[in-house]
Design an enzyme around this catalytic site. Sequence first.
Site, PDB file in Angstrom:
ATOM      1  N   ALA A   1       3.587   1.005   1.647  1.00 15.51           N
ATOM      2  CA  ALA A   1       4.534   0.365   2.433  1.00 15.51           C
ATOM      3  C   ALA A   1       5.714   1.480   2.782  1.00 15.51           C
ATOM      4  O   ALA A   1       5.855   2.507   2.094  1.00 15.51           O
ATOM      5  CB  ALA A   1       5.325  -0.660   1.389  1.00 15.51           C
TER       6      ALA A   1
ATOM      7  N   GLY B   1       0.811   0.211  -1.222  1.00 17.90           N
ATOM      8  CA  GLY B   1       0.291  -1.065  -0.275  1.00 17.90           C
ATOM      9  C   GLY B   1      -0.974  -0.668   0.312  1.00 17.90           C
ATOM     10  O   GLY B   1      -1.689  -1.375   0.862  1.00 17.90           O
TER      11      GLY B   1
ATOM     12  N   GLU C   1      -3.666  -1.388  -2.199  1.00 17.55           N
ATOM     13  CA  GLU C   1      -3.561  -2.801  -2.137  1.00 17.55           C
ATOM     14  C   GLU C   1      -4.466  -3.461  -1.123  1.00 17.55           C
ATOM     15  O   GLU C   1      -5.145  -4.471  -1.271  1.00 17.55           O
ATOM     16  CB  GLU C   1      -2.122  -3.242  -2.372  1.00 17.55           C
TER      17      GLU C   1
ATOM     18  N   GLU D   1       3.478   3.754  -7.090  1.00 14.27           N
ATOM     19  CA  GLU D   1       4.918   3.212  -6.937  1.00 14.27           C
ATOM     20  C   GLU D   1       5.828   3.620  -7.996  1.00 14.27           C
ATOM     21  O   GLU D   1       6.954   3.797  -8.077  1.00 14.27           O
ATOM     22  CB  GLU D   1       4.744   1.485  -6.905  1.00 14.27           C
TER      23      GLU D   1
HETATM   24  N1  CO8 Z   1       6.512   5.343   3.880  1.00 15.56           N
HETATM   25  C1  CO8 Z   1       7.171   5.868   4.871  1.00 15.56           C
HETATM   26  N2  CO8 Z   1       7.015   7.018   5.424  1.00 15.56           N
HETATM   27  C2  CO8 Z   1       5.824   7.711   4.795  1.00 15.56           C
HETATM   28  C3  CO8 Z   1       5.163   7.101   3.713  1.00 15.56           C
HETATM   29  C4  CO8 Z   1       5.637   5.922   3.315  1.00 15.56           C
HETATM   30  N3  CO8 Z   1       4.853   5.368   2.205  1.00 15.56           N
HETATM   31  N4  CO8 Z   1       4.193   8.190   3.368  1.00 15.56           N
HETATM   32  C5  CO8 Z   1       4.109   9.226   4.101  1.00 15.56           C
HETATM   33  N5  CO8 Z   1       5.234   8.824   4.939  1.00 15.56           N
HETATM   34  C6  CO8 Z   1       5.783   9.887   6.172  1.00 15.56           C
HETATM   35  C7  CO8 Z   1       6.508  11.080   5.662  1.00 15.56           C
HETATM   36  O1  CO8 Z   1       7.863  10.756   5.367  1.00 15.56           O
HETATM   37  C8  CO8 Z   1       6.277  12.121   6.728  1.00 15.56           C
HETATM   38  O2  CO8 Z   1       7.213  11.945   7.690  1.00 15.56           O
HETATM   39  P1  CO8 Z   1       7.911  13.023   8.458  1.00 15.56           P
HETATM   40  O3  CO8 Z   1       7.000  13.871   9.036  1.00 15.56           O
HETATM   41  O4  CO8 Z   1       8.794  12.284   9.336  1.00 15.56           O
HETATM   42  O5  CO8 Z   1       8.795  13.855   7.311  1.00 15.56           O
HETATM   43  C9  CO8 Z   1       4.924  11.652   7.384  1.00 15.56           C
HETATM   44  O6  CO8 Z   1       4.601  10.233   6.877  1.00 15.56           O
HETATM   45  C10 CO8 Z   1       3.759  12.700   6.747  1.00 15.56           C
HETATM   46  O7  CO8 Z   1       3.816  12.660   5.158  1.00 15.56           O
HETATM   47  P2  CO8 Z   1       4.029  13.891   4.388  1.00 15.56           P
HETATM   48  O8  CO8 Z   1       4.647  15.029   5.177  1.00 15.56           O
HETATM   49  O9  CO8 Z   1       4.448  13.672   2.984  1.00 15.56           O
HETATM   50  O10 CO8 Z   1       2.301  14.358   4.324  1.00 15.56           O
HETATM   51  P3  CO8 Z   1       1.818  15.152   3.010  1.00 15.56           P
HETATM   52  O11 CO8 Z   1       0.442  15.350   3.320  1.00 15.56           O
HETATM   53  O12 CO8 Z   1       2.516  16.250   2.514  1.00 15.56           O
HETATM   54  O13 CO8 Z   1       1.687  13.989   1.734  1.00 15.56           O
HETATM   55  C11 CO8 Z   1       1.416  12.084   0.727  1.00 15.56           C
HETATM   56  C12 CO8 Z   1       0.914  12.912   2.071  1.00 15.56           C
HETATM   57  C13 CO8 Z   1       0.846  12.508  -0.576  1.00 15.56           C
HETATM   58  C14 CO8 Z   1       0.656  10.841   1.011  1.00 15.56           C
HETATM   59  C15 CO8 Z   1       3.101  11.696   0.707  1.00 15.56           C
HETATM   60  O14 CO8 Z   1       3.303  11.480   2.313  1.00 15.56           O
HETATM   61  C16 CO8 Z   1       3.233  10.650  -0.121  1.00 15.56           C
HETATM   62  O15 CO8 Z   1       3.542  10.771  -1.247  1.00 15.56           O
HETATM   63  N6  CO8 Z   1       3.363   9.503   0.409  1.00 15.56           N
HETATM   64  C17 CO8 Z   1       4.242   8.206  -0.114  1.00 15.56           C
HETATM   65  C18 CO8 Z   1       3.138   7.596  -0.796  1.00 15.56           C
HETATM   66  C19 CO8 Z   1       3.662   6.341  -1.705  1.00 15.56           C
HETATM   67  O16 CO8 Z   1       4.573   6.778  -2.642  1.00 15.56           O
HETATM   68  N7  CO8 Z   1       3.233   5.340  -1.353  1.00 15.56           N
HETATM   69  C20 CO8 Z   1       3.984   4.016  -2.073  1.00 15.56           C
HETATM   70  C21 CO8 Z   1       4.925   3.404  -1.329  1.00 15.56           C
HETATM   71  S1  CO8 Z   1       5.557   1.750  -1.991  1.00 15.56           S
HETATM   72  C22 CO8 Z   1       4.496   0.819  -1.763  1.00 15.56           C
HETATM   73  O17 CO8 Z   1       3.414   1.210  -1.035  1.00 15.56           O
HETATM   74  C23 CO8 Z   1       4.979  -0.432  -2.335  1.00 15.56           C
HETATM   75  C24 CO8 Z   1       3.991  -1.618  -1.852  1.00 15.56           C
HETATM   76  C25 CO8 Z   1       4.490  -2.827  -1.906  1.00 15.56           C
HETATM   77  C26 CO8 Z   1       3.482  -4.061  -1.061  1.00 15.56           C
HETATM   78  C27 CO8 Z   1       4.333  -4.976  -0.573  1.00 15.56           C
HETATM   79  C28 CO8 Z   1       4.679  -5.995  -1.435  1.00 15.56           C
HETATM   80  C29 CO8 Z   1       5.468  -7.080  -0.929  1.00 15.56           C
END
Ligand code: CO8
Length: 261
Positions: free
Chosen positions: A68, A112, A115, A135
């Site tokens: 998400a 998400g 999921e 998460e």
């Molecule tokens: N949300 C928003 N932006 C994101 C997300 C995300 N989940 N994941 C990556 N991005 C963005 C980064 O901020 C970055 O943006 P920018 O270039 O503007 O800085 C761009 O995507 C590229 O990402 P990275 O530079 O971080 O890329 P890396 O290769 O270094 O890392 C990762 C990749 C490991 C995937 C890293 O981006 C990461 O850890 N992302 C977050 C993963 C995460 O925590 N996901 C869980 C989110 S919470 C969730 O999903 C709850 C679900 C609830 C479901 C709905 C219920 C109703």
Amino acid sequence: MYETILTRTEGPDSRRVGIITLNRVKQLNALNDQLMDELGSALKAFDADASIGCMILTGSEKAFAAGADIGAMAGYSFADAYNQDFITRNWEQIRSIRKPVIAAVSGFALGGGCELAMMCDFIIAADNAKFGQPEIKLGIIPGAGGTQRLPRAVGKAKAMDMALTGRMMDAVEAERSGLVSRVVPLDKLMDEALGAALMICGHGQTSVMAAKESVNRAFESGLSDGVMFERRLFQSLFATADQKEGMDAFLNKRKPVFVHR
Ligand code: CO8
């Protein structure tokens, strides 16, 4: 027409595969309200189209979806999340789709994103796929079925490990654990998914939908109820033209020509 997804079809005009590609590539396909709304609309449109027999949901090489959109929810209060039902109002849409939906996953399928993949009927993974429920690292827990569908797929030990540590599972571990049905080289992912989808399109639509409904029932009911549900569907398929055609074709050593009724 859509801004956050791409849609196209493949296959012969009479029985096509509807392909939906998540397309917020720079944000690693982070899932926001707009994307989930558009995804729901596209799935419903394909489901209602009589020429579509199966769907594929995919992302980019680097990410199926990294979860998400954290930026969109970071400032939420409990009331914001609860009163608007956060993004859940769109999230379960995919469960109401009656035709099969295959997830073709390459790269990250996190939170998400994992999921969403698990809500599809089965997952075909590229060898660079990584699955996780991170998460816990954000001070929350999975909110779209991660604590429910993951243990059903991989068992308690691995589901607990993933939900509590937030670690990722690679494609090999995911296949070994039963989360994905097949792993293929990245450059073969769409060919493999399309091959499976076209094979499904070639079967009778009624029996395909009945099989999906019956397998899904296994996750909603006890064994006796599930077996009874399956038996009634099995019996009812003898009322279809496709059952007559399928069995006649087998007995006469020819290919069946299904009419999907
Ligand atoms: N949300 C928003 N932006 C994101 C997300 C995300 N989940 N994941 C990556 N991005 C963005 C980064 O901020 C970055 O943006 P920018 O270039 O503007 O800085 C761009 O995507 C590229 O990402 P990275 O530079 O971080 O890329 P890396 O290769 O270094 O890392 C990762 C990749 C490991 C995937 C890293 O981006 C990461 O850890 N992302 C977050 C993963 C995460 O925590 N996901 C869980 C989110 S919470 C969730 O999903 C709850 C679900 C609830 C479901 C709905 C219920 C109703």
